[in-house]
Design a protein around this motif. Structure first.
Motif, PDB file in Angstrom:
ATOM      1  N   UNK A 146     -29.596   7.924 -43.279  1.00 38.69           N
ATOM      2  CA  UNK A 146     -28.384   7.365 -42.540  1.00 38.69           C
ATOM      3  C   UNK A 146     -28.818   6.644 -41.313  1.00 38.69           C
ATOM      4  N   UNK A 147     -30.018   7.143 -40.569  1.00 35.24           N
ATOM      5  CA  UNK A 147     -30.289   6.111 -39.214  1.00 35.24           C
ATOM      6  C   UNK A 147     -31.780   5.665 -39.446  1.00 35.24           C
ATOM      7  N   UNK A 148     -31.853   5.495 -40.806  1.00 33.42           N
ATOM      8  CA  UNK A 148     -33.489   4.915 -41.315  1.00 33.42           C
ATOM      9  C   UNK A 148     -33.073   3.725 -42.028  1.00 33.42           C
ATOM     10  N   UNK A 149     -31.965   3.071 -42.272  1.00 27.11           N
ATOM     11  CA  UNK A 149     -31.912   2.271 -43.408  1.00 27.11           C
ATOM     12  C   UNK A 149     -32.968   1.053 -43.292  1.00 27.11           C
ATOM     13  N   UNK A 161     -24.212  -2.585 -41.949  1.00 27.12           N
ATOM     14  CA  UNK A 161     -24.510  -1.263 -41.680  1.00 27.12           C
ATOM     15  C   UNK A 161     -24.653  -1.032 -40.233  1.00 27.12           C
ATOM     16  N   UNK A 162     -25.062  -2.122 -39.692  1.00 22.64           N
ATOM     17  CA  UNK A 162     -25.309  -2.089 -38.103  1.00 22.64           C
ATOM     18  C   UNK A 162     -23.662  -1.927 -37.352  1.00 22.64           C
ATOM     19  N   UNK A 163     -22.955  -2.994 -37.777  1.00 27.04           N
ATOM     20  CA  UNK A 163     -21.810  -3.132 -37.308  1.00 27.04           C
ATOM     21  C   UNK A 163     -21.061  -1.629 -37.491  1.00 27.04           C
ATOM     22  N   UNK A 164     -20.884  -1.055 -38.684  1.00 22.65           N
ATOM     23  CA  UNK A 164     -20.286   0.329 -38.692  1.00 22.65           C
ATOM     24  C   UNK A 164     -21.163   1.303 -37.957  1.00 22.65           C
ATOM     25  N   UNK A 165     -22.394   1.287 -37.815  1.00 20.25           N
ATOM     26  CA  UNK A 165     -23.010   1.941 -36.850  1.00 20.25           C
ATOM     27  C   UNK A 165     -22.441   1.895 -35.236  1.00 20.25           C
ATOM     28  N   UNK A 187     -36.051  -3.527 -31.141  1.00 24.40           N
ATOM     29  CA  UNK A 187     -35.485  -4.639 -31.100  1.00 24.40           C
ATOM     30  C   UNK A 187     -34.166  -5.008 -31.091  1.00 24.40           C
ATOM     31  N   UNK A 188     -33.390  -3.578 -31.416  1.00 20.90           N
ATOM     32  CA  UNK A 188     -31.804  -3.859 -31.586  1.00 20.90           C
ATOM     33  C   UNK A 188     -31.372  -3.082 -30.416  1.00 20.90           C
ATOM     34  N   UNK A 189     -30.283  -3.269 -29.962  1.00 16.11           N
ATOM     35  CA  UNK A 189     -29.796  -2.677 -28.601  1.00 16.11           C
ATOM     36  C   UNK A 189     -28.509  -1.932 -28.905  1.00 16.11           C
ATOM     37  N   UNK A 190     -28.464  -1.145 -29.895  1.00 14.74           N
ATOM     38  CA  UNK A 190     -27.171  -0.507 -30.517  1.00 14.74           C
ATOM     39  C   UNK A 190     -26.319   0.211 -29.342  1.00 14.74           C
ATOM     40  N   UNK A 248     -21.020  17.713 -29.701  1.00 15.95           N
ATOM     41  CA  UNK A 248     -21.480  16.933 -30.668  1.00 15.95           C
ATOM     42  C   UNK A 248     -22.824  16.325 -30.670  1.00 15.95           C
ATOM     43  N   UNK A 249     -23.704  16.392 -31.472  1.00 11.33           N
ATOM     44  CA  UNK A 249     -24.856  15.793 -31.365  1.00 11.33           C
ATOM     45  C   UNK A 249     -25.584  15.443 -32.787  1.00 11.33           C
ATOM     46  N   UNK A 250     -26.230  14.325 -32.600  1.00 17.11           N
ATOM     47  CA  UNK A 250     -26.815  13.829 -33.926  1.00 17.11           C
ATOM     48  C   UNK A 250     -28.207  13.758 -33.771  1.00 17.11           C
ATOM     49  N   UNK A 251     -28.789  13.948 -34.656  1.00 19.17           N
ATOM     50  CA  UNK A 251     -30.456  13.908 -34.959  1.00 19.17           C
ATOM     51  C   UNK A 251     -30.673  12.479 -35.291  1.00 19.17           C
ATOM     52  N   UNK A 252     -31.392  11.721 -34.729  1.00 16.39           N
ATOM     53  CA  UNK A 252     -31.486  10.162 -35.070  1.00 16.39           C
ATOM     54  C   UNK A 252     -33.006   9.898 -35.021  1.00 16.39           C
ATOM     55  N   UNK A 253     -33.467   8.815 -35.469  1.00 14.56           N
ATOM     56  CA  UNK A 253     -34.691   8.285 -35.340  1.00 14.56           C
ATOM     57  C   UNK A 253     -34.739   7.455 -34.114  1.00 14.56           C
ATOM     58  N   UNK A 254     -33.961   6.564 -33.786  1.00 13.66           N
ATOM     59  CA  UNK A 254     -33.889   5.590 -32.746  1.00 13.66           C
ATOM     60  C   UNK A 254     -32.342   5.215 -32.520  1.00 13.66           C
ATOM     61  N   UNK A 255     -32.037   4.682 -31.488  1.00 16.06           N
ATOM     62  CA  UNK A 255     -30.734   3.821 -31.328  1.00 16.06           C
ATOM     63  C   UNK A 255     -30.699   2.465 -31.926  1.00 16.06           C
ATOM     64  N   UNK A 256     -31.914   2.218 -32.468  1.00 17.25           N
ATOM     65  CA  UNK A 256     -31.934   0.824 -33.404  1.00 17.25           C
ATOM     66  C   UNK A 256     -31.313   1.132 -34.693  1.00 17.25           C
ATOM     67  N   UNK A 257     -31.300   2.458 -35.117  1.00 22.04           N
ATOM     68  CA  UNK A 257     -30.837   2.876 -36.475  1.00 22.04           C
ATOM     69  C   UNK A 257     -31.791   2.039 -37.623  1.00 22.04           C
TER      70      UNK A 257
END
Length: 257
Positions: A146-149, A161-165, A187-190, A248-257
């Protein structure tokens, strides 16, 4: 000396042969779809749709978490029996408001992965065996990717995908819990679409060694904020404990998704 070298080389080939046979058989089994119906895992798109329709916390497993649960260490987290035990327990959790992720591609031979991930998937026999032995067949799991596409797929509608996130984050007050320096080269500033962003920093290596301190700091966060956790295997435990505390907490790789 030349004879000894040739003999040693032949011996090494003979010793490696069973592993090569195992890997070949595992690859064929995987590609045949033999694992597809063993566990119920939502695809990446199904997972994203679920997150758009429901408000839930989530944590995600990969090969690193499986290694820790098996008593091994990984580059940024040394072996820890307590952490390993908690991770193993989390694989069976099914609670309203919390989702557990495992990689969809571990069980499904999808065609649009990048070449590195595709080759990696062929050699995951031990990880698949672990998940089959320790996950609950009746649980519904989301996709770790989900956060590693960007790291997983070679062909994908990355813009959509980026827009949806970003739509999921737009206007939210967010707190990011991460290791120092983790977000320095994105690189991205989500997170630019968020109403506000604040940071809580922990160790970038062996984060679980300071777990009690991290949890204490995290529980000072306003519960109206969305908490994003980027702390490797430690993130899984922290997300669960925050969820139980009303966050509410999310385990993500980075906010670049």
């Amino acid at each position: 000396r030349l004879w000894k070298k040739k003999a040693k080389a032949l011996q090494n080939k003979a010793m490696a042969f069973p592993k090569r046979v195992y890997r070949y058989c595992e690859k064929r089994k995987y590609l045949s779809g033999a694992y597809e119906n063993k566990l119920h895992i939502l695809s990446t798109d199904e997972t994203l749709t679920a997150l758009e329709n429901l408000n839930f916390s989530f944590l995600r497993f990969g090969d690193g978490e499986i290694a820790i649960a098996n008593g091994q260490g990984i580059p940024f987290q040394e072996a820890n029996e307590t952490l390993g035990g908690r991770l193993k327990e989390l694989l069976t959790v099914q609670e309203e408001g919390l989702k557990v992720g495992i990689p969809y591609y571990y069980m499904h031979p999808i065609k649009n992965m990048n070449s590195f991930v595709q080759n990696f998937a062929y050699s995951l026999g031990k990880q698949r065996k672990y998940l089959l032995a320790n996950c609950k067949k009746e649980n519904v799991y989301i996709d770790t990717a989900l956060t590693q596409v960007y790291q997983t797929y070679g062909e994908y509608d990355f813009d959509a995908y980026y827009t949806r996130m970003q739509n999921l984050l737009e206007g939210k007050d967010v707190t990011v819990i991460c290791g120092e320096g983790v977000l320095d080269k994105l690189e991205y500033k989500a997170l630019d679409v968020c109403h506000s962003v604040e940071y809580v920093y922990g160790p970038s290596m062996n984060a679980y060694s300071e777990y009690d301190k991290l949890l204490e700091q995290a529980k000072k966060i306003d519960k109206n904020r969305l908490v994003l956790v980027i702390l490797g295997p430690t993130a899984k435990v922290l997300v669960y404990d925050l969820y139980k505390a009303g966050y509410t907490a999310w385990d993500i790789t980075s906010p670049a998704f």
